[in-house]
Design a protein around this motif. Sequence first.
Motif, PDB file in Angstrom:
ATOM      1  N   ALA A   1     -33.814  21.008  25.915  1.00  0.00           N
ATOM      2  CA  ALA A   1     -32.911  20.165  26.712  1.00  0.00           C
ATOM      3  C   ALA A   1     -31.568  19.989  25.996  1.00  0.00           C
ATOM      4  O   ALA A   1     -30.507  20.050  26.621  1.00  0.00           O
ATOM      5  CB  ALA A   1     -33.561  18.809  26.991  1.00  0.00           C
ATOM      6  N   GLN A   2     -31.606  19.796  24.679  1.00  0.00           N
ATOM      7  CA  GLN A   2     -30.346  19.701  23.909  1.00  0.00           C
ATOM      8  C   GLN A   2     -29.505  20.960  24.102  1.00  0.00           C
ATOM      9  O   GLN A   2     -28.309  20.898  24.363  1.00  0.00           O
ATOM     10  CB  GLN A   2     -30.632  19.535  22.407  1.00  0.00           C
ATOM     11  CG  GLN A   2     -31.013  18.135  21.979  1.00  0.00           C
ATOM     12  CD  GLN A   2     -31.042  18.004  20.441  1.00  0.00           C
ATOM     13  OE1 GLN A   2     -30.564  18.867  19.716  1.00  0.00           O
ATOM     14  NE2 GLN A   2     -31.608  16.909  19.963  1.00  0.00           N
ATOM     15  N   GLU A   3     -30.157  22.116  23.958  1.00  0.00           N
ATOM     16  CA  GLU A   3     -29.432  23.382  24.091  1.00  0.00           C
ATOM     17  C   GLU A   3     -28.870  23.560  25.483  1.00  0.00           C
ATOM     18  O   GLU A   3     -27.739  23.980  25.660  1.00  0.00           O
ATOM     19  CB  GLU A   3     -30.380  24.557  23.809  1.00  0.00           C
ATOM     20  CG  GLU A   3     -30.535  24.864  22.354  1.00  0.00           C
ATOM     21  CD  GLU A   3     -31.099  26.264  22.139  1.00  0.00           C
ATOM     22  OE1 GLU A   3     -31.569  26.497  21.027  1.00  0.00           O
ATOM     23  OE2 GLU A   3     -31.059  27.111  23.059  1.00  0.00           O
ATOM     24  N   LYS A   4     -29.700  23.236  26.457  1.00  0.00           N
ATOM     25  CA  LYS A   4     -29.326  23.538  27.832  1.00  0.00           C
ATOM     26  C   LYS A   4     -28.250  22.588  28.359  1.00  0.00           C
ATOM     27  O   LYS A   4     -27.324  23.016  29.034  1.00  0.00           O
ATOM     28  CB  LYS A   4     -30.573  23.466  28.713  1.00  0.00           C
ATOM     29  CG  LYS A   4     -30.323  23.879  30.141  1.00  0.00           C
ATOM     30  CD  LYS A   4     -31.407  24.769  30.676  1.00  0.00           C
ATOM     31  CE  LYS A   4     -31.114  25.205  32.094  1.00  0.00           C
ATOM     32  NZ  LYS A   4     -31.960  26.281  32.553  1.00  0.00           N
ATOM     33  N   PHE A   5     -28.352  21.306  28.027  1.00  0.00           N
ATOM     34  CA  PHE A   5     -27.436  20.345  28.647  1.00  0.00           C
ATOM     35  C   PHE A   5     -26.261  19.982  27.755  1.00  0.00           C
ATOM     36  O   PHE A   5     -25.296  19.378  28.206  1.00  0.00           O
ATOM     37  CB  PHE A   5     -28.207  19.101  29.081  1.00  0.00           C
ATOM     38  CG  PHE A   5     -29.352  19.443  29.975  1.00  0.00           C
ATOM     39  CD1 PHE A   5     -29.140  20.227  31.109  1.00  0.00           C
ATOM     40  CD2 PHE A   5     -30.646  19.059  29.676  1.00  0.00           C
ATOM     41  CE1 PHE A   5     -30.192  20.601  31.930  1.00  0.00           C
ATOM     42  CE2 PHE A   5     -31.706  19.431  30.492  1.00  0.00           C
ATOM     43  CZ  PHE A   5     -31.476  20.204  31.614  1.00  0.00           C
ATOM     44  N   LEU A   6     -26.354  20.328  26.483  1.00  0.00           N
ATOM     45  CA  LEU A   6     -25.241  20.015  25.591  1.00  0.00           C
ATOM     46  C   LEU A   6     -24.640  21.265  24.960  1.00  0.00           C
ATOM     47  O   LEU A   6     -23.686  21.170  24.196  1.00  0.00           O
ATOM     48  CB  LEU A   6     -25.728  19.071  24.494  1.00  0.00           C
ATOM     49  CG  LEU A   6     -26.368  17.777  25.015  1.00  0.00           C
ATOM     50  CD1 LEU A   6     -27.028  17.027  23.897  1.00  0.00           C
ATOM     51  CD2 LEU A   6     -25.331  16.918  25.711  1.00  0.00           C
ATOM     52  N   SER A   7     -25.195  22.431  25.287  1.00  0.00           N
ATOM     53  CA  SER A   7     -24.725  23.680  24.683  1.00  0.00           C
ATOM     54  C   SER A   7     -24.673  23.588  23.167  1.00  0.00           C
ATOM     55  O   SER A   7     -23.726  24.066  22.548  1.00  0.00           O
ATOM     56  CB  SER A   7     -23.335  24.065  25.208  1.00  0.00           C
ATOM     57  OG  SER A   7     -23.393  24.300  26.577  1.00  0.00           O
ATOM     58  N   ILE A   8     -25.635  22.913  22.586  1.00  0.00           N
ATOM     59  CA  ILE A   8     -25.673  22.899  21.125  1.00  0.00           C
ATOM     60  C   ILE A   8     -26.975  23.497  20.642  1.00  0.00           C
ATOM     61  O   ILE A   8     -27.981  23.495  21.343  1.00  0.00           O
ATOM     62  CB  ILE A   8     -25.546  21.471  20.562  1.00  0.00           C
ATOM     63  CG1 ILE A   8     -26.674  20.598  21.116  1.00  0.00           C
ATOM     64  CG2 ILE A   8     -24.190  20.892  20.879  1.00  0.00           C
ATOM     65  CD1 ILE A   8     -26.815  19.298  20.412  1.00  0.00           C
ATOM     66  N   GLU A   9     -26.924  24.041  19.445  1.00  0.00           N
ATOM     67  CA  GLU A   9     -28.115  24.628  18.852  1.00  0.00           C
ATOM     68  C   GLU A   9     -28.451  23.888  17.570  1.00  0.00           C
ATOM     69  O   GLU A   9     -27.580  23.303  16.953  1.00  0.00           O
ATOM     70  CB  GLU A   9     -27.858  26.115  18.569  1.00  0.00           C
ATOM     71  CG  GLU A   9     -27.800  26.926  19.860  1.00  0.00           C
ATOM     72  CD  GLU A   9     -27.179  28.308  19.656  1.00  0.00           C
ATOM     73  OE1 GLU A   9     -26.932  28.681  18.504  1.00  0.00           O
ATOM     74  OE2 GLU A   9     -26.944  28.980  20.666  1.00  0.00           O
ATOM     75  N   CYS A  10     -29.711  23.910  17.210  1.00  0.00           N
ATOM     76  CA  CYS A  10     -30.121  23.132  16.034  1.00  0.00           C
ATOM     77  C   CYS A  10     -29.509  23.709  14.751  1.00  0.00           C
ATOM     78  O   CYS A  10     -29.095  24.841  14.742  1.00  0.00           O
ATOM     79  CB  CYS A  10     -31.641  23.112  15.885  1.00  0.00           C
ATOM     80  SG  CYS A  10     -32.339  24.660  15.340  1.00  0.00           S
TER      81      CYS A  10
END
Lengths: 387, 387
Positions: free
Chosen positions: A378-387
């Motif tokens: 969800a972080q990747e998909k909705f915030l375009s961020i990667e861990c």
Amino acid sequence: MQKHDQDYIKKKNKATVFQLIKSSSPISRASIAKKTGMSPTTVGRIVAELYEQGFVKETEEQVTTGLGRKATMLELDRTSVLTAGVELDKSKFRIGMVDFDGRIISLREVNREVSETAEQTLNRIGLELQSMIEQEGMDPGKIIGLGIGMPGIVDEQSGEVILSAQLGWRNVRVAETLKTITGYEVAVDNELKVKALAEYCYGAAKGSKRTALIGFGTGVGSALIINGEIYRGETNSAGEIGHTIVDPNGVMCECGKIGCLQTYIAESSLITESNKIKPISTLNELFEERRKGQFWAANILDRAITFIGITIANVICLYNPDTVIVSGDLVEKYDEVRSFFENDQLQQYVWEPLRDTYQVVYSALGSEGVVIGSSLLAQEKFLSIEC
Amino acid sequence: MQKHDQDYIKKKNKATVFQLIKSSSPISRASIAKKTGMSPTTVGRIVAELYEQGFVKETEEQVTTGLGRKATMLELDRTSVLTAGVELDKSKFRIGMVDFDGRIISLREVNREVSETAEQTLNRIGLELQSMIEQEGMDPGKIIGLGIGMPGIVDEQSGEVILSAQLGWRNVRVAETLKTITGYEVAVDNELKVKALAEYCYGAAKGSKRTALIGFGTGVGSALIINGEIYRGETNSAGEIGHTIVDPNGVMCECGKIGCLQTYIAESSLITESNKIKPISTLNELFEERRKGQFWAANILDRAITFIGITIANVICLYNPDTVIVSGDLVEKYDEVRSFFENDQLQQYVWEPLRDTYQVVYSALGSEGVVIGSSLLAQEKFLSIEC
């Protein structure tokens, strides 16, 4: 083609800036521009976006630049964002609220009736989430989305479950339905893919460049993470090793082919084979029979262990990973199988030039992997961020 | 980690600018900056590099920008660069001179004695290259490097051949040696990997996002191209499907394992099996025996066709590609096998949910694929550009 695509460039630029703030904060806008080669305008726009999303804050600290001007430093605001991660299985689901650094701050497990319809289950997920938010006094405004990991083939772009044999779901629009129920954005993916992502970000595969995770459970599947990205393939089905054919003279598979790998090692297959001899219903009972000296149980399990070796060896040949994570009760819970790994018997099945190229590890996040991984999705998909 | 690495960012920025000039020329520096989000300084530096390398030239054309200033337009100079591509096999090698767009402008094939040492072969490659350059009156200054594609496991970073069973080479420093001989930079890689790259750039897989190439030859191997990049794995050995185990009760493989895929379909295996019945030495003879009604030949080939199906189906399960390129005499040259593809008998072996997710095609570049791919490898390696 993707490479030339401007949306793609924008997304990559944003990820680059985000990574840099994450790894080098506190950092100034000017320094970001210098290190990335981006224009001050571009950096300014991306930082503004991240600021608005609540990820980035300005620190008290200021530095004086060469020209005597003050530069404001930026850093991540780790308390600003929550995502919910859901692990959905045949007989239960689990909801966790996960913070920016992949820590579960609240978790609950709920039983699911096998007879439940998809709609009933999704409604109950919505109710449990609402109840968690209220009971824990969470700020709903901080929750930026919901991720779900489940067995089956999932169109992760649309959030539709194409086929989940385990749940008996076909063409269920999970993301759309659950968004209507909860009001949150929803991302859905295969459970092994998100589990591998979680292990890469916060678990057994940190720093690995090519991680293969193999799940031995009701079915058998694998996932590949390349430089931190899930390798999905054309229809998000890459890694379906359970249906590779490993013995053309073998056993009939429920899929209509003969000799699929999972007919030898899926839990359900082991139980079915056992029931030709004795009515048992769990792996525990099967291992118990073996410990009591029953040859039939030894035969089933010895064959299963051979095929565990073959599974891993075949994954190594095709993916050439630096790390192989093995997960699932069959490989993690029983000494008979653990000793196979501990004595490095796997080597017998691995092609000689590849014998020193990988490590085999157990998952580090254990049963929390899917919950954490779903929230990272969800972080990747909705915030375009990667861990 | 790679993502945060500044060299990596620089390389990616350069590739982005290059792609943009290639796809949108004529284009101005200002327009590149706008489209990529890079600073004018960064764009200027990269363009200067590309200009110096001879890839980019300024056109006559100028446009007037909004502020009334003239902007010089840039485009690729396609005549400026040549790379040599070498296909190295047990009994021959081929050298081609390849232009910027992957066209072979000169090609020669030379026999190789199986008894030749690595040093002798590399010396002969150097002599042939020199002779080609002289006879064709090429400008040596335009040749920016040399690529080699060969069977075996290659450390493509160092240019060392770790193991080539076919050539009998182990730990041969091909790039270093050949650079000393020719004076040119040398890149070395596995033949199937460069062949897949060539098919992606200029052949059967143009525009494909995930291409799997399977080579059926002396050995059996595969290669995966993801968004235009070769997927290498940890030791450049990804795709070694020939040594996946597809029948634990099967035939002993020369590698010491039992039931490796290649024991059923590698040309050498088919010939070995045939020789238990009749002394033959080529695939042609084997197919001829089948056409004469010999059951032993039919049995060997029917089994081989089954395993060709299994090979492709297993690759589809693990890589979930949009395109599968099948190459090699066994699959391309004989009607008996071609009809297997033409009648879509492959579907029998493919897992149902994946049946509509791929196309199977023959290679478009045929026997020139390795030469072209090797030269593209040199372009990528020494110029940091992608096709």
